[in-house]
Design a protein around this motif. Sequence first.
Motif, PDB file in Angstrom:
ATOM      1  N   THR A   1       0.813  -1.319   0.035  1.00  0.00           N
ATOM      2  CA  THR A   1       0.339   0.026   0.086  1.00  0.00           C
ATOM      3  C   THR A   1       0.729   1.122  -0.047  1.00  0.00           C
ATOM      4  O   THR A   1       0.319   2.241  -0.261  1.00  0.00           O
ATOM      5  CB  THR A   1      -0.936   0.020   1.207  1.00  0.00           C
ATOM      6  OG1 THR A   1       0.056  -0.025   2.422  1.00  0.00           O
ATOM      7  CG2 THR A   1      -1.940  -0.889   1.220  1.00  0.00           C
TER       8      THR A   1
ATOM      9  N   ASP B   1       3.060   2.046   2.700  1.00  0.00           N
ATOM     10  CA  ASP B   1       3.318   2.247   4.163  1.00  0.00           C
ATOM     11  C   ASP B   1       4.512   1.958   4.452  1.00  0.00           C
ATOM     12  O   ASP B   1       5.450   2.737   5.115  1.00  0.00           O
ATOM     13  CB  ASP B   1       2.148   1.964   5.005  1.00  0.00           C
ATOM     14  CG  ASP B   1       1.083   2.610   4.952  1.00  0.00           C
ATOM     15  OD1 ASP B   1       0.854   3.601   4.247  1.00  0.00           O
ATOM     16  OD2 ASP B   1      -0.032   1.842   5.155  1.00  0.00           O
ATOM     17  N   ARG B   2       5.048   0.941   4.090  1.00  0.00           N
ATOM     18  CA  ARG B   2       6.267   0.125   4.233  1.00  0.00           C
ATOM     19  C   ARG B   2       7.233   0.638   3.618  1.00  0.00           C
ATOM     20  O   ARG B   2       8.496   1.264   4.193  1.00  0.00           O
ATOM     21  CB  ARG B   2       6.221  -1.272   4.057  1.00  0.00           C
ATOM     22  CG  ARG B   2       5.643  -2.261   5.122  1.00  0.00           C
ATOM     23  CD  ARG B   2       5.627  -3.558   4.856  1.00  0.00           C
ATOM     24  NE  ARG B   2       4.427  -3.749   3.964  1.00  0.00           N
ATOM     25  CZ  ARG B   2       4.130  -5.164   3.218  1.00  0.00           C
ATOM     26  NH1 ARG B   2       4.886  -6.011   3.785  1.00  0.00           N
ATOM     27  NH2 ARG B   2       3.093  -5.044   2.579  1.00  0.00           N
TER      28      ARG B   2
END
Length: 159
Positions: free
Chosen positions: A117, A119-120
């Motif tokens: 998504t 985020d990482r």
Amino acid sequence: MRTMKRAVLALTFGALSLVGAVFSYDKELAKRFNAMFSQMTPEVLKQRPCQITTQQLLQMIQRGEDFVILDVRTPAEMAVVGPTWKNTLRIPMHELFKEENLNKLPKDKKIVVVCHTGDRAAAVVTALRALGFDKAFQFRGGVAELAKEVGRAATDYVK
């Protein structure tokens, strides 16, 4: 009575020491995080200089730019679906910061970091830039966004 006061003082001092230990933190690690995150001022974040959108990525492919996609998802995620660009490195986030894996990354090319998504990828880009990989960029929206956009518009960019 005096012994009781000493016992209470000792107990109070011990409790305060324990409370201090519970609320303490690694000051050296905090300094390193400060060095990384202090660069992310509101002005910098407003410009989103470390992000690449799906449209920008597809334009880079269309123009024939030389760049690397770094997929930092788990091996299980990678086994299901993922980018197949010729210059794709698949190094899970939990293994990326090992010396042998960092040595695989180019310092002279854009590195587009991809996760599910985004985020990482944001966390990885922050760390990579702090290590000197100034051309690392988060792929905003991750593989999920890429799949949606490619399904709609890939023929406009990739022929």
